[in-house]
Scaffold this motif. Sequence first.
Motif, mmCIF file in Angstrom:
data_model
loop_
_atom_site.group_PDB
_atom_site.id
_atom_site.type_symbol
_atom_site.label_atom_id
_atom_site.label_comp_id
_atom_site.label_asym_id
_atom_site.label_seq_id
_atom_site.Cartn_x
_atom_site.Cartn_y
_atom_site.Cartn_z
ATOM 1 N N ASP A 10 -25.652 -24.154 17.259
ATOM 2 C CA ASP A 10 -25.627 -25.591 17.048
ATOM 3 C C ASP A 10 -27.017 -26.169 16.925
ATOM 4 O OD1 ASP A 10 -22.755 -26.068 19.225
ATOM 5 O OD2 ASP A 10 -22.924 -25.409 17.150
ATOM 6 N N THR A 62 -21.448 -21.905 19.232
ATOM 7 C CA THR A 62 -20.035 -21.792 18.881
ATOM 8 C C THR A 62 -19.805 -20.370 18.380
ATOM 9 O OG1 THR A 62 -19.877 -24.117 18.289
ATOM 10 C CG2 THR A 62 -18.193 -22.656 17.402
ATOM 11 N N ASN A 91 -14.077 -21.887 22.042
ATOM 12 C CA ASN A 91 -15.135 -21.244 21.261
ATOM 13 C C ASN A 91 -16.529 -21.745 21.630
ATOM 14 O OD1 ASN A 91 -13.149 -19.872 19.840
ATOM 15 N ND2 ASN A 91 -13.016 -21.447 18.239
ATOM 16 N N SER A 92 -16.616 -22.602 22.647
ATOM 17 C CA SER A 92 -17.901 -23.186 23.039
ATOM 18 C C SER A 92 -18.551 -22.355 24.148
ATOM 19 C CB SER A 92 -17.710 -24.624 23.517
ATOM 20 O OG SER A 92 -17.200 -25.422 22.467
#
Length: 510
Positions: free
Chosen positions: A329, A343, A367-368
């Motif tokens: 990110d 992610t 998914n974080s």
Amino acid sequence: MAGGKQSPRQRMVNLMYLVFIAMLAMNMSKEVLSAFGLMNEKLSESNTRATKSNQASYEALALKASEQAKQYGKAKEDTDKLRVMADELFNYIDELKTKMTSDLEDTKAYESMDKSGFLDQYFFANGKISAKGKEYVAKIKEFKEKALEILGERDLAKVVSERFKTDDVKDKEGVKKSWLSYNYEGFPLIASLTKMTQIQSDVKTTESDALSALLQGELSKAVSMTNYEAMVVFEKNAYYPGEKLSGKIILGKNDPNLTAEKVIVNGKDIEETKIKAGQVILDGPAGSVGDKELKGEFHFKEGDSTVIIPIKGGYSVIPKPNEAVISADKMNVVYKGLANPLTISIPGVPGNKVVANAPGLKRVKGNSYVMRPKGNGEVTIRVSGTLPNGSKVSSNKKFRIKDIPPAVGMVRNQYGTVKMPKASVKNITVAAGLPDFLFDLRLNVSSFKIKVPGQVTVPVSGTRLNARAKKALSRARRNDVITIFEIKASVSGSNYPIKKVLPVSIQVTN
């Protein structure tokens, strides 16, 4: 006629001549009074027609607002407020006009309405404006101010402001008078009545103008090309290598105020919560692999009838890929001392079937992930997952590990050289920041050193000057440059130390 000795006959002729002039003046005065009366009648008739016309416009806007509340609701709300204020001022003036003519036997005997006594006593007392006079002016000002508030920045606002202007006025001799005195003191009754009827006419005109402006504004928005956007529509949403594209680019109107009464897709009614802003939200299951078709109808209310617009489209469901997709990110770099958001997912594989490993990596949810890197150089994230058919897929991705860049010392949220008066320097708070850094970090300053030209360097704990620093500062002169350096700072929350903080300078202006 005035000089020499005159005979009795000559004196009689002169007297008759003077009487004749006086009669002419009286006749002209009566004609003027009658003209005011006729003008008052015409204005009153015009106000009656305007009232009916405005009523029809209010009803038309109310109908549009009931059919398209989001688009016309605000315009109706504003015009309703204006209508209430307009009626209040119009009726207030009507009542005042009734009082002014209550003692007249014939309200159309304009030639006899040459006295100014009523308003001279009603609006004025002892050479000053009376309470009733102030009330009259206040009512007009209040209507103007509220009307301007509703109209906002429109060009019409300037016209309305001028239309109901009550500022002081200079007469033909250049003497400054109040607006009320200039327009009503000493004037014949019929002239004052006509002026009041003119204000009522201005009220009706303002209503009409506002209705047109507010309604036209909404209509202009509705047809503006800025409401359109280009949409690419393919015959199917997935293609294989070697296939030809098949589709078109069309202009579609994006209207947040347009809401369908009902939408049917593939034989099922769409929930009302998913019908909004001229759109329908599709969030159901995609289905098995293959080409899918969407058919249905939009139902819109238009007056007393319903307009039906057909829906036709489709999409393709293709086999799931077997390669992981990893995105940072904040670029392909992770910073030491920070919780770097990542992610990590494999298309087609649920998050609970994906495993990711790396030093300092931790799953937050789904998914974080966050990574607090350890060491230097690079870190490799290894990802594996299980596809629905039971087969395994895996993928690796490398990220560079970097330290947080040097921060800058700051005073008054400024860095570099900051100019300020000597008296203000003693009250400064020293801070540190990272301008243009990808992360929005808050840094805590624990200590610093301050150097005043010609004085010994003073160490300071905390963020504000201590007694020694203030004493050294007292010897600073105009244009001296005071340096704050060796600033110690850390990341708020983690206490991770910033390796380097650049100095900040203060130039004394006086």
